[in-house]
Structures are given as C-alpha cells and as structure tokens.
Scaffold this motif. Structure first.
Motif, short mmCIF file in Angstrom:
data_model
loop_
_atom_site.label_atom_id
_atom_site.label_comp_id
_atom_site.label_asym_id
_atom_site.label_seq_id
_atom_site.Cartn_x
_atom_site.Cartn_y
_atom_site.Cartn_z
N PRO B 101 0.81 -1.22 0.00
CA PRO B 101 0.00 0.00 0.00
C PRO B 101 0.84 1.27 0.00
CG PRO B 101 -0.16 -1.14 2.11
CD PRO B 101 0.55 -2.04 1.18
N LYS B 102 2.11 1.16 0.42
CA LYS B 102 2.98 2.34 0.35
C LYS B 102 3.09 2.85 -1.08
CE LYS B 102 7.10 1.39 1.95
NZ LYS B 102 7.46 0.31 2.90
N MET B 109 -3.35 12.17 -1.51
CA MET B 109 -4.80 12.25 -1.34
C MET B 109 -5.20 11.55 -0.06
SD MET B 109 -6.54 11.36 -4.98
CE MET B 109 -8.27 11.40 -4.54
N ARG B 110 -6.19 12.11 0.60
CA ARG B 110 -6.68 11.42 1.79
C ARG B 110 -7.29 10.09 1.38
NH1 ARG B 110 -6.79 15.37 6.01
NH2 ARG B 110 -6.95 17.45 5.07
N VAL B 111 -7.20 9.18 2.31
CA VAL B 111 -7.61 7.80 2.04
C VAL B 111 -9.09 7.71 1.66
CG1 VAL B 111 -8.19 5.84 3.45
CG2 VAL B 111 -5.84 6.55 3.26
N GLY B 112 -9.91 8.43 2.40
CA GLY B 112 -11.35 8.39 2.12
C GLY B 112 -11.66 8.91 0.73
N ARG B 148 -12.49 8.75 11.21
CA ARG B 148 -11.15 9.30 11.49
C ARG B 148 -10.15 8.78 10.46
NH1 ARG B 148 -6.57 8.17 14.76
NH2 ARG B 148 -7.31 6.03 14.97
N VAL B 149 -10.24 7.51 10.14
CA VAL B 149 -9.28 6.93 9.20
C VAL B 149 -9.47 7.50 7.80
CG1 VAL B 149 -8.59 4.79 8.06
CG2 VAL B 149 -8.99 4.81 10.51
N ALA B 150 -10.73 7.78 7.44
CA ALA B 150 -10.98 8.29 6.09
C ALA B 150 -10.28 9.62 5.85
CB ALA B 150 -12.48 8.43 5.85
N ARG B 151 -10.04 10.36 6.91
CA ARG B 151 -9.40 11.66 6.74
C ARG B 151 -7.87 11.57 6.80
NH1 ARG B 151 -11.66 15.79 6.23
NH2 ARG B 151 -10.01 17.05 7.19
N MET B 152 -7.34 10.37 6.96
CA MET B 152 -5.88 10.23 7.06
C MET B 152 -5.23 10.16 5.68
SD MET B 152 -5.21 7.41 9.97
CE MET B 152 -5.19 7.81 11.66
N TYR B 153 -3.94 10.45 5.66
CA TYR B 153 -3.15 10.26 4.46
C TYR B 153 -2.48 8.89 4.52
CZ TYR B 153 -3.73 15.12 3.12
OH TYR B 153 -4.26 16.31 2.74
N HIS B 155 0.47 7.83 4.41
CA HIS B 155 1.67 7.62 5.22
C HIS B 155 1.35 7.57 6.70
CE1 HIS B 155 1.40 12.08 5.30
NE2 HIS B 155 1.86 11.92 6.51
N GLU B 156 0.12 7.92 7.06
CA GLU B 156 -0.24 7.92 8.47
C GLU B 156 -0.82 6.59 8.92
OE1 GLU B 156 -2.88 11.30 8.16
OE2 GLU B 156 -1.49 12.52 9.32
#
Lengths: 266, 281, 305
Positions: B101-102, B109-112, B148-153, B155-156
């Motif tokens: 996934p890296k 782009m954010r994950v969501g 919360r996860v949907a707003r992550m990038y 690399h986070e």
C-alpha cells in the motif's frame, strides 16, 4: 565464555519529547560455535541489535562483548576481522559497478592481506561458485548467486562471527534452501558463530539452536528451537508466531487478534 | 466444486515482451477456469504469475504481445475488448489488489477521497452518497474508526490498515472477480492473518471469484480452494489446496520439500533439482 | 541434471554464454553494451555525429579552412556568400567560413577547460558534503549557495572586469559559476546512496572514508554528473558567446563565435551572414550537446540496471 555477550542494550533515537526508544534492556549470550536466532516482526528491534554490533549505531548504552573483549562505540579495524555481516537484499548489498573480483579483493587490500588471487578463488569454491564468476558484474548474477558472493565477501576476512540480517527473505524458496544449506555447512566446517535475524520461524528453526523472540524492542521469550514445534510454546506471542507460520485459519485470525491485544502492554 | 457458470475462462494464454531486441516469453500457454472460489496462482520469480494477473486486465504496455485461444469473462471476450470497454471492466467488474500500500495508494490524497473516487469513477452518484458508501466499506473491512481513518493520508496508516484500505477501494464497486497480487507479502505475520480474514469474509459473503497470486505455498494451501503452480510460464500443476500433499509434479513436490518448517527439522533441506524437461512439459 | 549451484532462476537473468573471462573483457563488454544502447537512439546519434564533426573540423582546421582566418582583404569586405567565400566575408574582408572553422578550436578549448575544472571540483564538494553531513555539509552548501545566488553572466562579468578581458580569464569566470549545480547534483546522489547496504558493507570491512568516497560513492555519482556536464556544455558555449559578445572574452583578432556575432551586429540588417553563420554554429553545437547528453543519460543511468 560467550562469544557474543549483549548486556542491557538500550538505544533511543531523537531527543526529549520526540525520543523514540527502540531497544529496551536487551540481553542475551551466544556461545562459541552456536547459531542464535532473533525473531520478531517489523519494529521489534531485531535488526537494530545487529547494527549496534556492526558499529552502525554508536549511541547505544549497555555492554557489548565479543569473545571477552568489550566493544567500543566506534568501528575499528580489529572488529572487522572478528565479525562480518550478510545483508538481506542481494540486489543492494553488492556495488553495482564493481566486479565480483573487486568486491572480494577490497577487504583484503584494506587489511593488507597478500595472496589475494588465490584467496578469492578459494572462497568462491567454498561458497559453491565457479571461479570464472570473478569477472561478472552483479547484474549478471541471479539472486542466489549474489547472495553467495555476499557470503564469500563476509567470510574472506575469516571472521569468527557472522551476523545474518534476513539472508534469505528476498530469495525464492528453492534458492533459499540452497543458501540455508550452504550456511549450515559453512558453520559446521569453519566453526563459525551465527547471529541470525529473521521474521521467518521456519528458517530460524532450521538453522539455529536457540531463539530469542523480540517485540517492540524487548526480548519477550527465549526458547530452544526444538521447543517451538510440538508442545505449544508458553509465551502467547511466540505461540502466535509459530502457529501463523504453519497455516492460515479463521479461528486463529480471531484469537490472534485477541492475544495480540493481551501482550501489547507487555 | 461450484455449479455456477464459470466467471472466467482462459485457454492457452501467451504473453511475450520485447526485451533488448528479442522477444521474451513470459507466459507460455496457461489455461484455467475461475468460478466463485479462491484460486491461487503460485510460482517463484520469473514464473509468470503476476504477468497472468495483469494480462487478464490488459494492463501491459502496447508493446507486449498477448494472445489466447479465448479469454472470456462471462460473455465478454477480454482479448478483443476495446480499451473504453476495458476501462469499464477494470475496477468495476474485475478489481486488482496490489502488494504494497505504500506504493499503490496515492500519497497526496486522503484515504477516504481515494476510496470515494474509485466508486465515483464508475457510478454517477452524489459526493455525499459516495462518502457514505466509503464509510460503510471501511467498516466492512473491520476498520474501527472509519470517519477518522478516512481523513488520514496513506503515510499515516500502518501496513495492515493500508492494505485493508486497498481492499476497501477495490471492493467498493462490487466487482465479480478480485485479483490479488501478493497482497500480504509486505505485511507482518500477525497483521497478515487479519487482512486475510477480512478478504476471506468479503469473498465468501459476496460470492466473488478470487485469484490469489503468491510465492508462498504454505499460505495458499490453507487459504485457497485450488492451486495452480507455475514454472517458467506454464502451469505445471492444478490441484485442490487440500490435496497439495499428494502433488504429482516433481516441481511442486520439490518446492514443498524445500520449505524449512518449524515442525520438521532436517539437517539438510532437499534442494530442488531443475529438470530441463519441465520447460517443455 | 543441472548442477544445483548454477541455478538459473528465470529467463531474465545471467547468460552463461559470453561470460567474461577476465576483468578487461568484463569492462569491454560493459562499454560495448553502453555504446549499443547509445547508438539505438537516433537523436543522440545525430548529436554525437555533430560533436564528432566539430572535433574533426577543429583538429583538421588548417586543411578544412579555405582561407587564412586572420588575413584581411579590404577590397573584399562584406561580400555575400559565394563560390569563393562560402559564408561570405566580414567587415575586414576576412573569410567567415575559415573563421568559423578556427573558432571551433576556441569553442572546444573553452568547453574542455571549463569541464575539467568544474567536473572534479563539483564532484568533490558534492560528494564530501553529502557523505559527511553535519557542519561540513553546512559550510560547503552555504558556499555553494553564495555562488549560485549570482546570475552566471553577471558573476563572470565581475571576474573578467577584475582580471581583465581575455580568453583564459573568461574560462575561469565561467568555471566559477558552473560548478555549483554539479556539486548539488553530486550531493543529492550521495545522500540517496549513503545508507545503501553496499556502503555499510565496505564500512564494516574497515575502509577509510577516502576509499569509500573515491571507489564507492563517486562511481555512482559519475553517471549523472557526466550527463549534467554534457548538457552544461551548451550553456558554457552560450555564456562564452555572451562574454565574447560583450567584448570580454576572446579578444580580436581571435575568431570566437560570440565575438563574431557582436562585431557583425552593426551590419546585421544588410549583411545577414555576419550574424547568421556564427549564430547557427552556436545553435547547432549546443543542440548537439543537449541531444547527446540525453542519450548518455539513458545509457549511464544506474536506475535502469
């Protein structure tokens, strides 16, 4: 007297609030001629221990002893004759622009050892490569052949100890078997001491007599390889690693998650 | 095994690449059918297993030569399909999950947003609805705080979570076939089990066909239903996973014997002796 | 049954036929492979042809030129191109074609001298900076920053003004402004391979930093630096032409291409050949170096291996 003695090894990166402690009071001994395994997942710190011994990290605290002599922080030439390392990625551990001959002659030149040509031939034969491979570049070798050259390079200075950082993880199964056999054979013949780092329990069970299991910078368990099979190991994390290496099962996936949550605070 | 009509029918697939002036045969006559099951394609590097996966979705460059007697997805001939039609199929009816996934998630782009984009590419719905579906999908892959996860990038998030996000992205469009190319090779053992469980659940709940490409024979024998063993561009063995112990082909037997195992400690691992005859069998 | 030690893993690996039998053979094979790759690209071939033509013309100048480039003929000034004077004559009646031919020597002199200075200096600074890091890196990079913050031509002007006009001073001036990009490039390459396993391996063998820099780090940076130098040559030619145009480079009567354009400015509108010919020569050679540099990148780029 132990060949390798690691005593309360601690290592942190960063300062103050951003400090990240990667090793917590790591201690273990390796006897002469023994093969000792360090297993763990990513972030467990197993490779970091190896790199401390190899002199790559110098700001550790604790005590590292090789054959009775304490190791200083900086890497000196004497240490290079005592221990050498074989790296994980056969595609990255050989200089792309140097032939096999150059790669093998270099350590000899650095330490002023004469009779280079004969020694190079001898070591190539020892690792099972034809001597005509001297003039090849790394990109003209297969993964297994490169790893053999890496092993030859590590052994040409005749160290007593070999540090092995996931030596077969990047290799195909069939090639892995050959390299593992080679390593076992060399240890027997030359009386070497191995410190093997891997995430693969099968590999460590094959090559090593004792295994330390690391998790998040700590040694959580220390067992004989024979104790990994059959009767389930006592420590839940070790048990999880062993079972996961055997096969996949839905139940284990559920239990595994539960067990992990239980040990995460250890 | 399965009474449904086969989802995918491949016969005599051949793929060659131009390399430095000459033609290299990566896949030399592979045939198989895929139903609503978990099919593994196992092989070492250079066996052609990933090439097969990518050929099914026509992801190879124009210079590659792909041919087959037939390569049918239901009624559609994947070989003759024009590119516009292939774009409809890719990601919508046949999805692909990749290894790391890296590298397979867009880092800026954010994950969501990425998951929603995968859905919006194939369905004309409002952004709000796409977001709702994204959150539902994240829950389906067992991510505990989807908002919360949907707003992550990318690399986070950790490796395992990243791979589950990849699965969410690839399954949100409700495809019929999923091709997973070494989906758990870059993951730690503990995380691997959970990701596989997630995939397992989704595949069985939705009745998908799964092609699981891997080099790990040990893993597929317990995860998949059937196994195809590839060597030098050909399928040398097609067998039910439960029957792998009774494998016929010497290559498969050799591979199984060469695996170091915790339970069976041997002083010397049997080394695979390659037979020239396997190249033409 | 194949020998288990000589396993062939996949079609894409080592061919045993043609395996090198000596280190010389290994090197020769490498070079031959590189040449073949280079020649496969038609544009870089074209660039190479022009560069070789330049070298040939410069070497054989006395035979290629039709007239003496310095001889003045005041009865034949500003003549258009004709059978006798292929590119016409300038305001002193000197044959422009012959001046271009001898001017190629000047151009080559400038390019080679600048490259010989800039290459090693830039490499050394960049590699040392990148490898050691810390205060060494800071000092070197700040020095580089200072040089980079001056526009090239302006800095060159300042040096020439201080040292006095002349070809050699122009070379030094250009070299002083051309080394920072090379240093930065070498530093970037070094940073990316500093932690590579093969560097760690040789450190673990007890190699001194000098040995590592010279034999391990520099060869890896060499490829991109060579490509950059080749592409820089076009810029050097133009900077030299600019200096010559301003009268600060080669002094008359030396036939330097930029100076020829400058002198021809006055008569440009009636006598196009005074400016067009040297201009075309500059453009052709710059383009050739750029194309060749592009081709070199495809050959030398270690990422492709």
């Amino acid at each position: 007297m132990a060949m390798i003695a690691v005593d309360t090894l601690n290592l942190s990166f960063g300062e103050g609030a951003a400090a990240n402690q990667v090793l917590h009071d790591v201690s273990f001994d390796v006897a002469e001629g023994e093969a000792f395994g360090l297993v763990g997942e990513s972030g467990s710190g197993k490779t970091t221990v190896l790199r401390c011994l190899a002199g790559q990290y110098t700001h550790w605290s604790g005590r590292l002893t090789i054959n009775g002599e304490a190791l200083g922080r900086t890497l000196d030439k004497a240490r290079c004759r005592k221990l050498q390392m074989v790296f994980q990625d056969p595609y990255g551990s050989l200089h792309p622009r140097h032939t096999v001959e150059t790669a093998l002659a270099e350590p000899l030149a650095i330490h002023g050892i004469s009779d280079a040509s004969r020694r190079i031939d001898a070591i190539l034969i020892k690792v099972g490569l034809p001597t005509s491979f001297r003039y090849r570049y790394p990109h003209q070798l297969s993964g297994g052949q490169r790893q053999r050259v890496a092993i030859a390079r590590a052994l040409i200075l005749e160290p007593r100890i070999l540090l092995l950082d996931e030596p077969t993880s990047a290799l195909d199964v069939s090639v892995q078997a050959e390299i593992l056999n080679l390593l076992a054979e060399l240890r027997e013949r030359e009386g070497l001491t191995y410190l093997l780092v891997t995430h693969d329990l099968g590999v460590v069970a094959h090559l090593c007599e004792r295994v330390a299991v690391m998790q998040q910078g700590r040694i959580v368990d220390l067992v004989d390889s024979a104790g990994l099979a059959g009767a389930a190991p006592e420590h839940p994390y070790t048990r999880m690693l062993v079972e996961a290496s055997r096969h996949y099962s839905r139940e284990m996936a559920e239990h595994g998650a539960a067990d992990l949550n239980a040990v995460a605070t250890v | 095994m399965n009474q449904d009509k086969h989802l995918l029918q491949v016969e005599d697939l051949r793929v060659s690449f131009k390399s430095g002036g000459s033609l290299v045969d990566a896949v030399r006559g592979v045939s198989f059918n895929l139903g609503r099951e978990k099919l593994a394609i196992v092989g070492e590097s250079g066996s052609g297993k990933s090439t097969v996966g990518r050929a099914l979705l026509r992801l190879h460059p124009q210079s590659a030569r792909i041919s087959a007697t037939h390569m049918r997805f239901g009624d559609i001939d994947l070989l003759a399909c024009p590119e516009r039609a292939m774009q409809d199929i890719r990601g919508r009816r046949i999805s692909m999950i990749m290894q790391d996934p890296k590298y397979s998630l867009n880092p800026v782009m954010r994950v969501g947003e990425q998951i929603a984009e995968a859905y919006l590419a194939h369905h004309k719905v409002s952004k709000r609805e796409a977001e709702q579906r994204t959150l539902a999908m994240l829950e389906a892959v067992r991510i505990r705080e989807p908002l919360r996860v949907a707003r992550m990038y990318p690399h986070e998030v950790s490796g395992g979570m990243g791979q589950r996000i990849m699965i969410a992205m690839m399954l949100i469009t409700e495809p019929e076939i999923v091709i997973a190319d070494e989906p758990t090779s870059a993951l730690d053992v503990s995380v691997r089990l959970q990701v596989l469980a997630t995939l397992d659940d989704l595949v069985s709940q939705r009745g998908l066909g799964l092609i699981f490409i891997s080099h790990d024979l040990n893993l597929v024998r317990s995860f998949c239903d059937r196994v195809l063993v590839m060597y030098a561009g050909r399928v040398v063995e097609a067998i039910a996973a439960a029957d792998l112990d009774k494998a016929q082909h010497p290559y498969t037997q050799g591979l199984l014997a060469a695996l170091p195992s915790v339970d069976q400690r041997r002083p010397r691992l049997p080394v695979l002796q390659r037979d020239q005859a396997w190249l033409t069998a | 049954m194949m020998n288990a030690t000589m396993t062939m893993n996949a079609p894409k690996v080592a061919n045993d036929n043609g395996a090198p039998q000596s280190s010389l053979q290994a090197l020769r094979q490498n070079v031959a492979q590189g040449l073949r790759k280079l020649l496969r690209n038609p544009l870089s071939c074209a660039g190479l042809v022009v560069i070789l033509a330049l070298l040939l013309v410069a070497a054989a100048a006395p035979w290629v030129a039709t007239h003496n480039p310095l001889t003045q003929d005041l009865y034949n000034t500003l003549k258009a191109p004709s059978a006798e004077h292929w590119f016409g004559t300038d305001e002193y009646g000197r044959d422009i074609f012959s001046r271009l031919v001898y001017g190629s020597r000047v151009t080559l002199y400038i390019i080679s001298l600048v490259t010989i200075i800039v290459g090693p200096v830039g490499l050394a600074v960049g590699v040392v900076s990148g490898y050691f890091g810390g205060w060494v890196d800071t000092v070197f990079m700040r020095v580089t920053d200072i040089f980079v913050s001056f526009p090239g031509l302006v800095l060159a002007l300042a040096f020439v003004a201080a040292l006095g006009p002349g070809l050699d001073h122009a070379v030094i001036a250009i070299a002083l402004t051309a080394w920072p990009p090379i240093a930065r490039l070498a530093r970037a390459e070094t940073l990316s391979l500093r932690r590579a396993d093969y560097i760690v391996a040789v450190q673990l063998q007890g190699a001194s930093s000098l040995r590592i820099l010279l034999r391990h780090v520099t060869p890896m940076c060499l490829s991109s630096v060579v490509v950059r130098l080749t592409m820089n040559m076009a810029g050097i030619i133009l900077t030299a032409a600019g200096l010559g145009f301003l009268g600060l480079g080669a002094q008359p009567p030396i036939p330097e291409w930029g100076a020829m354009i400058s002198a021809g400015r006055r008569y440009m509108l009636e006598c196009w050949w005074l400016v067009a010919m040297p201009g075309a020569a500059i453009m052709l050679v710059s383009l050739a170096f750029n194309l060749f540099g592009d081709g070199m990148r495809d050959v030398l780029d270690p990422r492709s291996e």
